[in-house]
Scaffold this active site. Structure first.
Site, PDB file in Angstrom:
ATOM      1  N   THR B 147       0.885  -1.177   0.000  1.00  0.00           N
ATOM      2  CA  THR B 147       0.000   0.000   0.000  1.00  0.00           C
ATOM      3  C   THR B 147       0.923   1.228   0.000  1.00  0.00           C
ATOM      4  O   THR B 147       1.401   1.635  -1.046  1.00  0.00           O
ATOM      5  CB  THR B 147      -0.954   0.008   1.210  1.00  0.00           C
ATOM      6  OG1 THR B 147      -0.202  -0.119   2.402  1.00  0.00           O
ATOM      7  CG2 THR B 147      -1.957  -1.121   1.098  1.00  0.00           C
ATOM      8  N   LYS B 169       3.477  -7.036   4.045  1.00  0.00           N
ATOM      9  CA  LYS B 169       3.254  -5.625   3.731  1.00  0.00           C
ATOM     10  C   LYS B 169       2.851  -4.932   5.025  1.00  0.00           C
ATOM     11  O   LYS B 169       2.293  -5.548   5.930  1.00  0.00           O
ATOM     12  CB  LYS B 169       2.189  -5.429   2.656  1.00  0.00           C
ATOM     13  CG  LYS B 169       0.771  -5.712   3.006  1.00  0.00           C
ATOM     14  CD  LYS B 169       0.020  -4.691   3.811  1.00  0.00           C
ATOM     15  CE  LYS B 169       0.249  -3.274   3.391  1.00  0.00           C
ATOM     16  NZ  LYS B 169      -0.518  -2.371   4.346  1.00  0.00           N
ATOM     17  N   THR B 180      -1.015  -3.268  10.876  1.00  0.00           N
ATOM     18  CA  THR B 180      -1.653  -3.379   9.570  1.00  0.00           C
ATOM     19  C   THR B 180      -0.716  -4.126   8.730  1.00  0.00           C
ATOM     20  O   THR B 180       0.034  -3.551   7.942  1.00  0.00           O
ATOM     21  CB  THR B 180      -1.856  -2.077   8.832  1.00  0.00           C
ATOM     22  OG1 THR B 180      -2.716  -1.291   9.561  1.00  0.00           O
ATOM     23  CG2 THR B 180      -2.504  -2.315   7.478  1.00  0.00           C
ATOM     24  N   GLU B 260       5.772   4.516   7.795  1.00  0.00           N
ATOM     25  CA  GLU B 260       5.396   5.786   7.147  1.00  0.00           C
ATOM     26  C   GLU B 260       6.037   6.991   7.814  1.00  0.00           C
ATOM     27  O   GLU B 260       5.835   7.249   8.996  1.00  0.00           O
ATOM     28  CB  GLU B 260       3.881   5.967   7.229  1.00  0.00           C
ATOM     29  CG  GLU B 260       3.122   5.117   6.230  1.00  0.00           C
ATOM     30  CD  GLU B 260       1.618   5.218   6.427  1.00  0.00           C
ATOM     31  OE1 GLU B 260       1.185   5.845   7.398  1.00  0.00           O
ATOM     32  OE2 GLU B 260       0.893   4.638   5.596  1.00  0.00           O
ATOM     33  N   ASN B 379      -0.379  10.989   6.864  1.00  0.00           N
ATOM     34  CA  ASN B 379      -1.631  10.491   7.433  1.00  0.00           C
ATOM     35  C   ASN B 379      -2.705  11.545   7.573  1.00  0.00           C
ATOM     36  O   ASN B 379      -3.778  11.263   8.102  1.00  0.00           O
ATOM     37  CB  ASN B 379      -1.340   9.818   8.772  1.00  0.00           C
ATOM     38  CG  ASN B 379      -0.626   8.502   8.559  1.00  0.00           C
ATOM     39  OD1 ASN B 379      -1.183   7.594   7.960  1.00  0.00           O
ATOM     40  ND2 ASN B 379       0.625   8.419   8.992  1.00  0.00           N
ATOM     41  N   SER B 384      -6.266   6.943   4.100  1.00  0.00           N
ATOM     42  CA  SER B 384      -5.480   5.729   3.840  1.00  0.00           C
ATOM     43  C   SER B 384      -5.865   4.660   4.836  1.00  0.00           C
ATOM     44  O   SER B 384      -6.529   4.936   5.807  1.00  0.00           O
ATOM     45  CB  SER B 384      -3.990   6.024   3.924  1.00  0.00           C
ATOM     46  OG  SER B 384      -3.653   6.446   5.226  1.00  0.00           O
TER      47      SER B 384
END
Lengths: 384, 384
Positions: B147, B169, B180, B260, B379, B384
């Site tokens: 993603t 992932k 996640t 991220e 974010n 997302s």
């Protein structure tokens, strides 16, 4: 206004030189009686600053004649020397004010953890502050306790012949179990220690304890309530408790409104919970979800992040009965897609999130802030 | 490498059109046997995506013939329709692969919560993926599940005649109770369901469960371990468990390294705890402290924030016996000022925090990331 709104109190705020930039950094609040009853609530962090440990002891004595507060240094994690410094601060204030013992002097500190206070500046500062004590000194005292606060914070509730007033500082490290906040409340109502204690605990439970700016709990949180009895009036307990709660509520909202780097105040209301504890647990989980806090900053009504936060709690609920509204638009119904998210207008500073657990009739409100690049900058660019 | 490193597996990764940008978004992993034993670990979030609810049921049957994974949509909080979509996905894969029932097909999804999957794209994509299945398709499958991941993530452990391989992932919403993350592990070792289950649970407990990038727990976390038995070898349990843990450990580190917006990987080791649970609780509290995460981003060895995080836990410790090292420098000793913080060099990506509770002999390691303006931007700038 502030801590000198009630009769029987004087206060001062001065620059003692604790802060290197020369800003005000020392406040003194004195209860001139006739009563000196007091109550206090402190951080529930198990790592407590020296002034917290000291003031907890002072409160056990039941009387507080004065409070010395400093910004520019937390005096936390400073070992035995830190405790000696707090003790010396109280001794100095007792000597300067005359007629009081150190055991009646509460101390509160805020600033960087792990750095000893410059006692060569602080002790002379107490003499200077005592010389400036005034029945109009409440504002100056409120200014002297600021750290990264952009404004000083005061509130007052006036009733028939008596008053509750107060000041607060705090802008980051705000979380349940109290925040990095120093709060001094004063009243000229004639209320005894147990009455003050009950009113204060009931008020903090639903105000300061439900403010969660960044999920971080401080080592220094202190909320004090001092009563002079100077009005000669003893109000009914409920009436008094209501005034204390009103002042706490105003100050708590000011803390959220001035949180470091924040661009949004988020009001999270959890409704139809099986218990108030469930409502608070769910509210805090939502308040602490960094992804949701980022989404609110981006004005994105990302209700999936609300649901994923609810899902981490132990509260009673069924996933397929959850409803979520953002600014009044029920974007999630029965755990799935609800009204069109395009209908949500998030341009204003206050954002309202309602989480309906469909599991009972209890509710709670938690206040939080968004997560911003400014928050990161303020808290990474220098030690605070 | 990846999921096709072990014998008996084929895989594919294609662009089905689920993602609007045309990037790969559908992966298929097929176990060609002779065995089809499997184990799975799923999110502990009580709000579970449809594919999680489906795959939990599939695992109860004990056999998994294939896994369909998609990026571009989480199929979470999508109501009864979402579950029907997952069911239709499994039915389609069973029909295309022939000789299997939908009850042997696991499904995993990742992407935005609360948006139904475009089934008109996904179902034809399964046919396309099946046509491209290959014993060399592991890399393409790993790419198709990305993603916001900047790199695809694979790992392999090869032993005497048998192999464990895998893909993962995950780049945000990483927190205990799994992240996640979608992870598929494969092995050609001949291990039965209970053996796989024990090895997988023991491995995830000390790897994926100890990764805490941002404190947010996903609705979709899925870790699957499939065994083909194609090597004909049944290793000793400890040897097999060690290989599974090794692959999980490698993948977990890759998740933290690709989180991220992060600029630092923080290794938090809690030592001398009274119990492993205490060590994990303290490690997670430190990992989730936003103020500390900001300080690490600013390369500021702010040990006071470590102590204030420890102080919020229920772990056994005395505040005046705590020691904290940052990158090997004991900046806090006995709960107070230790070595000179100027000695701490925090320029490298990996930052090591050691918290010594001085309360026992247990320990644990938690991995976290710093908090950055880039994290906020990623974010808040889009859903997302």
């Amino acid at each position: 206004m502030s801590v000198t709104a009630a009769q029987g109190f004087t206060a001062a705020g001065i620059a003692a030189g604790i802060k290197e930039n020369g800003n005000p950094d020392l406040a003194l609040v004195v209860n001139n009686g006739p009563r000196r009853a007091a109550a206090g609530v402190f951080t529930s962090n198990r790592v407590k600053a020296a002034p917290v440990l000291w003031s907890e002891q002072v409160l056990k004595g039941g009387e507080v004649s004065a409070v010395v507060l400093n910004s520019g240094g937390a005096n936390a994690c400073t070992g035995p020397r830190g405790f000696q410094d707090t003790h010396a601060t109280a001794e100095k204030a007792a000597a300067v004010l005359e007629g009081h013992s150190a055991g009646e002097i509460a101390v509160a500190s805020t600033g960087l953890i792990g750095v000893p206070l410059p006692m060569d500046k602080l002790l002379p500062g107490i003499e200077k502050a005592a010389a400036e004590l005034s029945a109009y000194g409440g504002e100056k005292a409120a200014i002297a306790i600021k750290t990264t606060d952009t404004v000083h914070k005061t509130a007052v509730a006036t009733r028939e012949g008596w008053t509750v007033g107060g000041m607060a500082k705090g802008a980051g490290m705000l979380a349940p179990g109290l925040a990095t906040m120093l709060v001094v409340l004063t009243t000229d109502a004639d209320v005894d220690g147990p009455g003050l204690d009950k009113a204060l605990r009931d008020a903090t439970r639903v105000t300061f304890d439900r403010v969660d700016s960044d999920g971080c709990m401080s080592t220094n949180d202190t909320v004090l309530l001092l009563a002079s009895g100077a009005s000669g009036i003893t109000p009914a307990h409920d009436e008094f408790a209501d005034a204390v709660r009103s002042v706490c509520d105003d100050l708590a909202r000011m803390l959220i409104g001035d949180a470091e780097g924040a661009s949004k105040d988020i009001r999270i209301e959890v409704v139809n919970a099986a218990s108030e504890d469930d409502a608070v647990e769910v509210g805090r989980s939502i308040a602490r979800n960094n992804l949701l806090k980022c989404a609110v900053h981006g004005e994105d009504p990302n209700w999936g992040r609300v649901l994923s936060a609810i899902g981490t709690t132990r509260a009673a609920f069924e996933p397929d009965r959850l409803n979520v509204a953002i600014n009044g638009v029920w974007v999630c119904r029965n755990g799935s897609v609800g009204e069109d998210r395009e209908l949500v207008d998030m341009r204003y500073r206050e954002v309202r999130i309602t989480a309906d657990l469909a599991a009972g009739s209890e509710s709670a409100v938690i206040w939080a802030n968004d997560l911003t690049a400014d928050y990161v900058h303020e808290n990474s660019a220098y030690s605070s």
